[in-house]
Design a protein around this motif. Structure first.
Motif, PDB file in Angstrom:
ATOM      1  N   TRP A 143       4.018 -17.600  19.392  1.00 35.89           N
ATOM      2  CA  TRP A 143       3.524 -16.654  20.395  1.00 35.89           C
ATOM      3  C   TRP A 143       2.400 -17.272  21.217  1.00 35.89           C
ATOM      4  CZ3 TRP A 143      -0.790 -14.302  22.222  1.00 35.89           C
ATOM      5  CH2 TRP A 143      -0.608 -13.196  23.058  1.00 35.89           C
ATOM      6  N   LEU A 144       1.428 -17.891  20.545  1.00 39.63           N
ATOM      7  CA  LEU A 144       0.288 -18.449  21.268  1.00 39.63           C
ATOM      8  C   LEU A 144       0.714 -19.547  22.236  1.00 39.63           C
ATOM      9  CD1 LEU A 144      -2.509 -18.651  18.541  1.00 39.63           C
ATOM     10  CD2 LEU A 144      -2.456 -17.182  20.559  1.00 39.63           C
ATOM     11  N   ASP A 173       7.219 -26.948  12.306  1.00 41.88           N
ATOM     12  CA  ASP A 173       6.226 -27.955  11.934  1.00 41.88           C
ATOM     13  C   ASP A 173       4.799 -27.417  11.988  1.00 41.88           C
ATOM     14  OD1 ASP A 173       5.871 -27.695  14.633  1.00 41.88           O
ATOM     15  OD2 ASP A 173       6.627 -29.692  15.138  1.00 41.88           O
ATOM     16  N   LEU A 174       4.639 -26.174  12.471  1.00 41.62           N
ATOM     17  CA  LEU A 174       3.330 -25.526  12.548  1.00 41.62           C
ATOM     18  C   LEU A 174       2.340 -26.305  13.407  1.00 41.62           C
ATOM     19  CD1 LEU A 174       3.101 -24.418   8.821  1.00 41.62           C
ATOM     20  CD2 LEU A 174       3.211 -22.871  10.764  1.00 41.62           C
ATOM     21  N   ALA A 175       2.843 -27.240  14.211  1.00 42.50           N
ATOM     22  CA  ALA A 175       1.955 -28.016  15.081  1.00 42.50           C
ATOM     23  C   ALA A 175       1.557 -27.163  16.278  1.00 42.50           C
ATOM     24  CB  ALA A 175       2.658 -29.280  15.556  1.00 42.50           C
ATOM     25  N   ILE A 176       0.271 -27.144  16.569  1.00 43.19           N
ATOM     26  CA  ILE A 176      -0.207 -26.397  17.726  1.00 43.19           C
ATOM     27  C   ILE A 176      -1.383 -27.155  18.322  1.00 43.19           C
ATOM     28  CG2 ILE A 176      -1.618 -24.894  16.219  1.00 43.19           C
ATOM     29  CD1 ILE A 176      -1.193 -22.689  18.377  1.00 43.19           C
ATOM     30  N   SER A 177      -1.220 -27.628  19.525  1.00 42.24           N
ATOM     31  CA  SER A 177      -2.295 -28.385  20.168  1.00 42.24           C
ATOM     32  C   SER A 177      -2.295 -28.088  21.662  1.00 42.24           C
ATOM     33  CB  SER A 177      -2.131 -29.888  19.921  1.00 42.24           C
ATOM     34  OG  SER A 177      -0.890 -30.334  20.405  1.00 42.24           O
ATOM     35  N   TRP A 178      -3.487 -27.908  22.190  1.00 39.84           N
ATOM     36  CA  TRP A 178      -3.654 -27.632  23.612  1.00 39.84           C
ATOM     37  C   TRP A 178      -3.590 -28.941  24.378  1.00 39.84           C
ATOM     38  CZ3 TRP A 178      -6.851 -28.854  27.683  1.00 39.84           C
ATOM     39  CH2 TRP A 178      -6.872 -27.973  28.773  1.00 39.84           C
ATOM     40  N   HIS A 201      -8.723 -23.269  16.106  1.00 43.36           N
ATOM     41  CA  HIS A 201      -8.892 -22.284  15.030  1.00 43.36           C
ATOM     42  C   HIS A 201      -7.556 -21.945  14.375  1.00 43.36           C
ATOM     43  CE1 HIS A 201     -12.993 -22.008  16.107  1.00 43.36           C
ATOM     44  NE2 HIS A 201     -12.851 -21.213  17.162  1.00 43.36           N
ATOM     45  N   THR A 202      -6.475 -21.953  15.154  1.00 45.40           N
ATOM     46  CA  THR A 202      -5.153 -21.681  14.578  1.00 45.40           C
ATOM     47  C   THR A 202      -4.750 -22.802  13.627  1.00 45.40           C
ATOM     48  OG1 THR A 202      -4.490 -20.429  16.541  1.00 45.40           O
ATOM     49  CG2 THR A 202      -2.737 -21.221  15.105  1.00 45.40           C
ATOM     50  N   ARG A 203      -5.017 -24.052  14.016  1.00 49.71           N
ATOM     51  CA  ARG A 203      -4.724 -25.174  13.108  1.00 49.71           C
ATOM     52  C   ARG A 203      -5.530 -25.042  11.815  1.00 49.71           C
ATOM     53  NH1 ARG A 203      -5.160 -28.451  17.759  1.00 49.71           N
ATOM     54  NH2 ARG A 203      -7.116 -29.366  17.005  1.00 49.71           N
ATOM     55  N   GLU A 204      -6.800 -24.658  11.949  1.00 51.49           N
ATOM     56  CA  GLU A 204      -7.644 -24.473  10.761  1.00 51.49           C
ATOM     57  C   GLU A 204      -7.116 -23.332   9.892  1.00 51.49           C
ATOM     58  OE1 GLU A 204     -11.418 -23.828  12.564  1.00 51.49           O
ATOM     59  OE2 GLU A 204     -11.854 -25.967  12.849  1.00 51.49           O
ATOM     60  N   PHE A 205      -6.611 -22.297  10.545  1.00 53.14           N
ATOM     61  CA  PHE A 205      -6.029 -21.165   9.828  1.00 53.14           C
ATOM     62  C   PHE A 205      -4.809 -21.612   9.021  1.00 53.14           C
ATOM     63  CE2 PHE A 205      -2.959 -17.464  10.500  1.00 53.14           C
ATOM     64  CZ  PHE A 205      -3.340 -16.814   9.338  1.00 53.14           C
ATOM     65  N   GLN A 256       4.427 -19.273  11.657  1.00 51.59           N
ATOM     66  CA  GLN A 256       5.116 -20.034  12.706  1.00 51.59           C
ATOM     67  C   GLN A 256       5.690 -19.107  13.768  1.00 51.59           C
ATOM     68  OE1 GLN A 256       6.266 -23.811  12.853  1.00 51.59           O
ATOM     69  NE2 GLN A 256       6.131 -22.932  14.889  1.00 51.59           N
ATOM     70  N   VAL A 257       6.421 -18.068  13.338  1.00 53.19           N
ATOM     71  CA  VAL A 257       7.138 -17.241  14.311  1.00 53.19           C
ATOM     72  C   VAL A 257       6.263 -16.152  14.926  1.00 53.19           C
ATOM     73  CG1 VAL A 257       9.379 -17.689  13.246  1.00 53.19           C
ATOM     74  CG2 VAL A 257       8.082 -15.682  12.529  1.00 53.19           C
TER      75      VAL A 257
END
Length: 454
Positions: free
Chosen positions: A426-427, A310-315, A336-340, A420-421
């Motif tokens: 990784w992050l 889902d490419l979701a990434i949130s702190w 920045h990763t979400r913006e990327f 994604q992978v």
């Protein structure tokens, strides 16, 4: 597997015949046959007599699980003596391979082997490949007796582990405490699902110094009990029959493109790519698994995936290490990763994306340097592990930039799959696992009244 013949039993008895030993060896050496001398040395002890309950170390290690396929059914066909004779013959073949690659056998669990590799993940991968090749030799030996070959599955995972002494007054043993152990066992069991002999976790994959020396490919993402973030799993196929590794390597790009379409739910395209691939490499068992999933989806509409893309990434606050600058950088890095990701989805051409890529690259390097300086200042004992992880990630990010440049105009789904992978997973895993360990270290120091860590 068919029943074990008396000839096979005779062979196994020959293979398992104990080596001659010096009867004058002190008693402590006898203990060494039950508590590994290597583990005692790893814990900083001279011999078994200096070990006490509660002694422990914390160390990054790779853990290996190896298990004989279908051994329960096989063992039911043999009387007890033949059971133990056969399993000891198998263990005798495998133990030297583990020792040669710097591995330490921690436990035998029935027909399964659990081994630790304290030096680096590369040793464990080379050992697993060696075990599979040794298995081929073992199978050739028992084939001469008219017996059927056996198969094994091997799973690896790398992480921080606590190794220590547990037990009571009359019985002690070494044990490893870490959720990394559970994941290694889970990955070993996944070899059955994909009908492959050898799988590794993303943590092992990213810990390899020589990943390019091996034939590897992404297989799936698995959701592990108690973990919010899915874990990526990779196949290592160096030990496959002669022609298969070359064929799989040649079709690796097509295979991963098919998986990208499947995981992003464009199943018709995935189906066509997999059918084309299977015509070229009919023995590709993982491709067969995905092709069967595609056919079931087209029939039922049910998408089979334990780890959705889902490419979701949130702190979130659970990732905080309680150091204001590092936590702020982590939050910014996730933004920045979400913006990327969004830029990859919406940019009309690569030139529009170039500035975002360059900014991401610079920000990641600034964050890594800041984190490493703080760890050095605080005398964090696992600094080198973090440095190694950061350097490898930087290399993978450089490789991703090249992939984006090559494929952006023609295959954006594949690029999102790679992001994604290689980036998102990784992050999240690095921040929520290794960086949290550093936060725990800081809080421990602060709690003991040492120098301020803010």
């Amino acid at each position: 597997m068919s029943g074990v013949t008396t000839k096979e039993t005779a062979l196994a008895t020959k293979l398992s015949k104990p080596e001659p030993r010096d009867e004058t060896v002190p008693g402590s050496n006898a203990h060494g046959r039950f508590v590994s001398r290597e583990i005692i040395a790893l814990m900083g002890k001279d011999d078994i007599t200096s070990v006490s309950l509660g002694d422990h170390i914390e160390k990054t290690m790779t853990i290996l699980f190896a298990d004989i396929r279908g051994f329960t059914s096989l063992s039911e066909e043999m009387p007890p003596r033949e059971n133990f004779t056969f399993i000891n013959a198998y263990m005798k073949c495998m133990n030297p391979v583990i020792a040669r690659h710097g591995g330490i056998i921690n436990k035998y669990i029935g027909d399964a082997i659990m081994a630790l590799f304290p030096a680096d993940a590369d040793d464990a991968v080379k050992c697993a490949i060696g075990m599979l090749r040794q298995l081929a030799a073992f199978n050739r030996s028992i084939k001469k007796t008219g017996s059927s070959r056996i198969k094994i599955g091997i799973g690896l995972n790398t992480g921080l582990m606590m190794l220590g002494i547990v037990g009571g007054e009359h019985f002690m043993e070494t044990t490893v405490i870490s959720d990394a152990v559970n994941l290694a066992s889970r990955i070993e069991s996944m070899t059955k699902d994909y009908n492959v002999p050898f799988l590794i976790s993303e943590h092992t994959y990213y810990s390899l110094f020589g990943a390019s020396e091996h034939n590897t490919r992404f297989v799936d993402r698995v959701r592990v009990k108690g973990k919010a973030q899915c874990q990526s799993v990779y196949e290592v196929f160096d030990a496959d029959p002669k022609s298969l590794p070359t064929a799989r390597q040649k079709t690796k790009a097509d295979f991963e493109e098919a998986l990208a379409f499947y995981h992003f739910k464009d199943v018709p395209k995935a189906t066509k790519l997999l059918e084309k691939l299977l015509r070229r490499v009919p023995g590709d068992t993982v491709a067969k698994v995905y092709h069967e999933r595609c056919l079931r989806f087209l029939k039922t509409g049910i998408h089979e995936s334990s780890g959705e893309f889902d490419l979701a990434i949130s702190w979130n606050k659970s990732m905080a290490i309680d150091h204001s600058l590092i936590d702020e950088q982590h939050r910014d890095l996730f933004i920045h990763t979400r913006e990327f990701v969004e830029a990859v989805k919406t940019s009309k051409n690569y030139s529009q994306l170039r500035n975002v890529l360059e900014f991401m690259d610079k920000y990641i390097q600034v964050h890594f340097r800041t984190e490493e300086r703080l760890m050095a200042q605080k005398n964090y004992p696992f600094l080198q592990m973090q440095v190694d992880q950061h350097r490898r990630f930087s290399r993978y990010f450089d490789g991703l930039r090249n992939e984006i440049k090559r494929n952006f105009e023609t295959n954006r789904i594949f690029i999102l799959f790679r992001i994604q992978v290689l980036i998102v997973d990784w992050l999240i895993n690095h921040t929520s696992k290794l960086d949290l360990h550093f936060g725990k270290f800081l809080r421990y120091r602060k709690g003991r009244g040492l120098k301020s860590l803010s």
